[in-house]
Design an enzyme around this catalytic site. Sequence first.
Site, PDB file in Angstrom:
ATOM      1  N   LYS A  18      -2.981   8.553   2.833  1.00  0.00           N
ATOM      2  CA  LYS A  18      -4.351   8.398   3.510  1.00  0.00           C
ATOM      3  C   LYS A  18      -4.401   8.908   4.663  1.00  0.00           C
ATOM      4  CE  LYS A  18      -7.422   5.884   0.587  1.00  0.00           C
ATOM      5  NZ  LYS A  18      -8.006   6.853   0.247  1.00  0.00           N
ATOM      6  N   TYR A  75       0.855  -1.230  -0.324  1.00  0.00           N
ATOM      7  CA  TYR A  75       0.134  -0.041   0.074  1.00  0.00           C
ATOM      8  C   TYR A  75       0.837   0.874  -0.133  1.00  0.00           C
ATOM      9  CZ  TYR A  75      -4.724   2.429   0.873  1.00  0.00           C
ATOM     10  OH  TYR A  75      -5.303   3.610   0.305  1.00  0.00           O
TER      11      TYR A  75
HETATM   12  O1  0WD Z   1     -10.348  -1.491  -1.008  1.00  0.00           O
HETATM   13  C1  0WD Z   1     -10.693  -0.587  -1.699  1.00  0.00           C
HETATM   14  N1  0WD Z   1     -11.475  -0.172  -2.706  1.00  0.00           N
HETATM   15  C2  0WD Z   1     -11.039   0.410  -0.573  1.00  0.00           C
HETATM   16  C3  0WD Z   1     -11.024   1.943  -1.403  1.00  0.00           C
HETATM   17  C4  0WD Z   1     -10.226   0.552   0.571  1.00  0.00           C
HETATM   18  C5  0WD Z   1     -10.468   1.973   1.585  1.00  0.00           C
HETATM   19  C6  0WD Z   1     -10.694   2.809   0.739  1.00  0.00           C
HETATM   20  N2  0WD Z   1     -10.616   2.920  -0.459  1.00  0.00           N
HETATM   21  C7  0WD Z   1     -10.900   4.015  -0.771  1.00  0.00           C
HETATM   22  C8  0WD Z   1      -9.712   4.409  -2.055  1.00  0.00           C
HETATM   23  O2  0WD Z   1      -8.388   5.005  -2.143  1.00  0.00           O
HETATM   24  C9  0WD Z   1     -10.502   5.798  -3.027  1.00  0.00           C
HETATM   25  O3  0WD Z   1     -10.473   6.897  -2.400  1.00  0.00           O
HETATM   26  O4  0WD Z   1     -11.935   4.836  -1.555  1.00  0.00           O
HETATM   27  C10 0WD Z   1     -11.846   5.558  -2.740  1.00  0.00           C
HETATM   28  C11 0WD Z   1     -12.594   5.299  -3.472  1.00  0.00           C
HETATM   29  O5  0WD Z   1     -12.428   3.913  -4.171  1.00  0.00           O
HETATM   30  P1  0WD Z   1     -12.674   2.684  -4.637  1.00  0.00           P
HETATM   31  O6  0WD Z   1     -13.945   2.967  -5.168  1.00  0.00           O
HETATM   32  O7  0WD Z   1     -12.125   1.789  -4.466  1.00  0.00           O
HETATM   33  O8  0WD Z   1     -12.116   2.877  -6.475  1.00  0.00           O
HETATM   34  P2  0WD Z   1     -12.551   3.563  -7.863  1.00  0.00           P
HETATM   35  O9  0WD Z   1     -14.109   2.898  -8.140  1.00  0.00           O
HETATM   36  O10 0WD Z   1     -11.716   2.606  -8.666  1.00  0.00           O
HETATM   37  O11 0WD Z   1     -12.379   4.968  -8.198  1.00  0.00           O
HETATM   38  C12 0WD Z   1     -11.987   5.897  -7.663  1.00  0.00           C
HETATM   39  C13 0WD Z   1     -11.684   7.203  -8.782  1.00  0.00           C
HETATM   40  C14 0WD Z   1     -11.164   6.327 -10.093  1.00  0.00           C
HETATM   41  O12 0WD Z   1     -11.115   5.387 -10.592  1.00  0.00           O
HETATM   42  P3  0WD Z   1      -9.739   4.380 -11.546  1.00  0.00           P
HETATM   43  O13 0WD Z   1     -10.181   3.243 -11.202  1.00  0.00           O
HETATM   44  O14 0WD Z   1      -9.533   5.399 -12.825  1.00  0.00           O
HETATM   45  O15 0WD Z   1      -8.218   5.909 -10.317  1.00  0.00           O
HETATM   46  O16 0WD Z   1     -10.966   7.959  -8.276  1.00  0.00           O
HETATM   47  C15 0WD Z   1     -11.329   8.534  -9.091  1.00  0.00           C
HETATM   48  C16 0WD Z   1     -10.982   8.142 -10.928  1.00  0.00           C
HETATM   49  O17 0WD Z   1     -12.388   8.063 -11.721  1.00  0.00           O
HETATM   50  N3  0WD Z   1     -10.218   9.700  -9.400  1.00  0.00           N
HETATM   51  C17 0WD Z   1     -10.486  11.255  -9.534  1.00  0.00           C
HETATM   52  N4  0WD Z   1     -11.463  11.940 -10.284  1.00  0.00           N
HETATM   53  C18 0WD Z   1     -10.865  12.990 -10.127  1.00  0.00           C
HETATM   54  N5  0WD Z   1     -10.060  13.471 -10.367  1.00  0.00           N
HETATM   55  C19 0WD Z   1      -9.126  11.247 -10.091  1.00  0.00           C
HETATM   56  C20 0WD Z   1      -8.964  13.121 -10.092  1.00  0.00           C
HETATM   57  N6  0WD Z   1      -7.577  13.527 -10.040  1.00  0.00           N
HETATM   58  N7  0WD Z   1      -8.365   9.863 -10.007  1.00  0.00           N
HETATM   59  C21 0WD Z   1      -8.681   9.348  -9.610  1.00  0.00           C
END
Ligand code: 0WD
Length: 256
Positions: free
Chosen positions: A164, A157
């Site tokens: 975080k 991580y």
């Molecule tokens: O296990 C997990 N999935 C966990 C996620 C466990 C605990 C926390 N999280 C957090 C992540 O760190 C994040 O802060 O939850 C949040 C959402 O994450 P997610 O739902 O797991 O991931 P995802 O469905 O990929 O959505 C996050 C999105 C990005 O997707 P991609 O795959 O393209 O990285 O964040 C967006 C993007 O659409 N994103 C942005 N949006 C606007 N501006 C940017 C940006 N510069 N960069 C990424």
Amino acid sequence: MGFLSGKKILVTGVASNRSIAWGCAEAMHREGAEIALTYQNDKLKSRVEDMAAKCDSNMTFPLDVGSDEDIEALFAALAERWDGLDGIVHSVAFAPREQLEGDYVDAVTREGFATAHDISSYSFAALAKAGRGMMQGRNGALVTMTYLGAVRAVPNYNVMGVAKASLEANMRYLAASLGPQGTRVNAVSAGPIRTLAAAGISDFRDMLKKVEERTPLRRNVSIEEVGNAAAFLCSDLASGITGDVLYVDTGYHILG
Ligand code: 0WD
């Protein structure tokens, strides 16, 4: 009538129907909130429009949180449609892929560190700064998504854990700053969930398996469960809660 009835909530970070942000949007819509969604780029536009329609919303806006112009334009557009704002969900994070594997000291770079902190932590303050005017005096709430890697050194991580930790401190400072205007700020610390962002973390499958074997509830958490917790934190049911991290991880964080 749901417990968010009459509330207007902005949800960032929907990238697919597996996104945690989508779990939040669905739960909040179910509880009666009006929803606006953002999409990171044109590739995601039509998908996010379709998902907004499922929440009876035609409010979708482009947002790259790395761009001050995008943030300014987003709140200007919101203000044209809504007379105020009751909630912001920050569900966005990014670190270059090569940062998220192997030994931390080997992997970390000045640039990777800066990017991870800018997109994953500063952006929360940036949204709070831009949104505070619309949220003034409405008992509104901001919620961000964090992970246990903020407080423990979780393999692979790496710099995202450091970002975080920054995000959690950021959340506390924002809570202190926005409390006097009646705005609460909290974080949900979610257990690992298979999403697009998670696919970038090396050995993520092992992480899911390890949690399932050891965690008190013996299973992984779902985006619906994280969404329900975020909906609660944005609602008046949580009116006494600010500056806190709520773990929605089937209890994994209590283990030694
Ligand atoms: O296990 C997990 N999935 C966990 C996620 C466990 C605990 C926390 N999280 C957090 C992540 O760190 C994040 O802060 O939850 C949040 C959402 O994450 P997610 O739902 O797991 O991931 P995802 O469905 O990929 O959505 C996050 C999105 C990005 O997707 P991609 O795959 O393209 O990285 O964040 C967006 C993007 O659409 N994103 C942005 N949006 C606007 N501006 C940017 C940006 N510069 N960069 C990424």
